[in-house]
Write an enzyme that holds these catalytic residues in place. Structure first.
Site, PDB file in Angstrom:
ATOM      1  N   TYR A   1       0.858  -1.185   0.000  1.00 56.73           N
ATOM      2  CA  TYR A   1       0.000   0.000   0.000  1.00 56.73           C
ATOM      3  C   TYR A   1       0.894   1.234   0.000  1.00 56.73           C
ATOM      4  O   TYR A   1       1.880   1.297   0.739  1.00 56.73           O
ATOM      5  CB  TYR A   1      -0.897   0.037   1.243  1.00 56.73           C
ATOM      6  CG  TYR A   1      -1.710   1.313   1.355  1.00 56.73           C
ATOM      7  CD1 TYR A   1      -2.995   1.397   0.818  1.00 56.73           C
ATOM      8  CD2 TYR A   1      -1.186   2.445   1.985  1.00 56.73           C
ATOM      9  CE1 TYR A   1      -3.727   2.570   0.904  1.00 56.73           C
ATOM     10  CE2 TYR A   1      -1.910   3.619   2.068  1.00 56.73           C
ATOM     11  CZ  TYR A   1      -3.181   3.679   1.529  1.00 56.73           C
ATOM     12  OH  TYR A   1      -3.907   4.849   1.603  1.00 56.73           O
TER      13      TYR A   1
ATOM     14  N   GLU B   1      -3.537   7.607  -4.082  1.00 57.83           N
ATOM     15  CA  GLU B   1      -3.487   6.323  -3.385  1.00 57.83           C
ATOM     16  C   GLU B   1      -3.237   5.190  -4.380  1.00 57.83           C
ATOM     17  O   GLU B   1      -3.961   5.061  -5.371  1.00 57.83           O
ATOM     18  CB  GLU B   1      -4.800   6.074  -2.647  1.00 57.83           C
ATOM     19  CG  GLU B   1      -4.804   4.799  -1.826  1.00 57.83           C
ATOM     20  CD  GLU B   1      -6.106   4.601  -1.071  1.00 57.83           C
ATOM     21  OE1 GLU B   1      -6.083   4.578   0.171  1.00 57.83           O
ATOM     22  OE2 GLU B   1      -7.163   4.496  -1.740  1.00 57.83           O
TER      23      GLU B   1
END
Length: 387
Positions: free
Chosen positions: A109, A198
């Protein structure tokens, strides 16, 4: 402002970040021609909506061949996807993204965002990619690394970049790609006025290549005027019609699911107003900030916007007059109430600049308006009124 995954990946590609090859289609008829641009024999079909959790809702599928791709695309196009971010009404899929499938070895992530509390740019990295990052943060916070850096022309330093990617434990040949990616994200954030980028997941393929497998980008609405190339990416199909209407009049409006409509000046006061409505056992129908210097016309449009919501059973207006004069607010409310034939209870709390003049306008309007002495009194009265 949000954009779609395929748009975010185009921006990433323009700034040198590693992404898979993909195509976007707006109708099934486009597949046969556009699919020739892809070299893979396997594909990933992704619904393009402004919401997370698409995979769990059936909006992401691995496809083995072109024939099945056309079949699955036909099923997905026009489907209503309901995820934890769409609400129960879901969102209709009006475009699809098809990209070359990747053989995944590891998932990470990575995100880059504005940290308003510290006035710095924050990079968040974790080995737990592809998962609900909020859940990871709650249950295993030690698996998340947050690195905050100052805004500067030269971008993050080598040491700062190393801190950001250290959690990934990359091989020597992968580190250079990761460094370039961090610099790209930083550059996009600054040059395009993004507020969030993101990448979830950021993957290592079985061939040991780094790829941004998914991408999400948000942009600062207040800076859109100087980013016409970003504004072109806006998809009005993904936005609530009331919020689109509000943006035309520079109103900060967000539709909620409650029954009490709110009109307030100032974001902090609006939040307090919604909180106290909940304290008295009801739910706000919206967040609506008319701003510090709203005109009579702007207030009128705000009032109409609230009443356009069929869930609204009553309205609470809470104004603290500063730059925004209470008499101007009162004139707008009276005018709007007469135009729409007000049929729901209305409670008004005025304080500050010209509040006596504003109260007089409301009292002489011949409308059924309940006056409140303070915010607590106003919330109590509107909750009692709609019962």
């Amino acid at each position: 402002m949000n954009i779609h995954e395929h748009q975010a990946k185009e921006i990433l590609k323009d700034f040198g970040a590693p992404v898979s090859n993909g195509i976007v289609i707006y109708s099934i008829d486009e597949i046969k021609e556009k699919i020739l641009k892809l070299k893979s024999k396997e594909f990933v079909l992704k619904a393009q909506i402004h919401a997370g959790g698409r995979g769990k809702a059936g909006g992401v599928k691995l496809i083995k061949d072109v024939k099945n791709l056309e079949i699955e695309a036909a099923k997905m196009m026009g489907k209503i996807l309901v995820t934890h971010q769409t609400g129960p009404e879901g969102k209709e899929v009006k475009r699809l993204y098809i990209e070359e499938a990747s053989e995944i070895s590891k998932e990470f992530y990575l995100s880059c965002l504005i940290d308003r509390e510290s006035s710095k740019i924050a990079f968040i990295s974790s080995t737990e990619g592809g998962m609900d990052i909020e859940k990871v943060a709650t249950e295993t916070p030690e698996k998340i690394v947050t690195s905050k850096i100052d805004l500067k022309d030269e971008g993050p330093s080598e040491i700062e970049i190393q801190n950001i990617i250290s959690v990934f434990n990359l091989k020597k040949e992968q580190i250079e790609t990761a460094k370039k990616l961090i610099k790209s994200l930083y550059k996009i954030l600054v040059e395009k006025d993004a507020s969030l980028i993101e990448i979830n997941p950021l993957i290592i393929t079985k061939k040991e290549k780094i790829i941004c497998l998914d991408a999400k980008m948000n942009f600062d609405d207040n800076a859109i005027f100087r980013r016409p190339e970003i504004l072109k990416l806006r998809d009005l199909n993904e936005e609530d019609p009331a919020e689109i209407q509000a943006s035309k009049y520079d109103l900060a409006y967000i539709k909620l699911n409650g029954s009490i409509g709110c009109m307030v000046n100032g974001a902090g006061l609006a939040m307090a107003t919604m909180d106290i409505i909940k304290l008295y056992g009801k739910e706000p129908a919206n967040f609506l900030d008319v701003g510090g210097g709203a005109s009579k016309e702007k207030v009128t449009e705000a009032f109409k916007l609230i009443l356009a919501d069929k869930n609204v059973k009553g309205i609470l207006i809470n104004i603290f007059g500063g730059i925004m004069r209470c008499d101007v607010l009162a004139q707008g409310v009276v005018e709007a109430a007469k135009q729409v034939n007000l049929s729901v209870p209305l409670v008004v709390r005025l304080a500050g600049t010209n509040y006596k003049e504003g109260k007089k306008i409301l009292d002489n309007s011949n409308l059924k308006i309940l006056s409140a002495s303070d915010l607590n009194d106003a919330a109590k009265k509107i909750v009692e009124a709609i019962k």
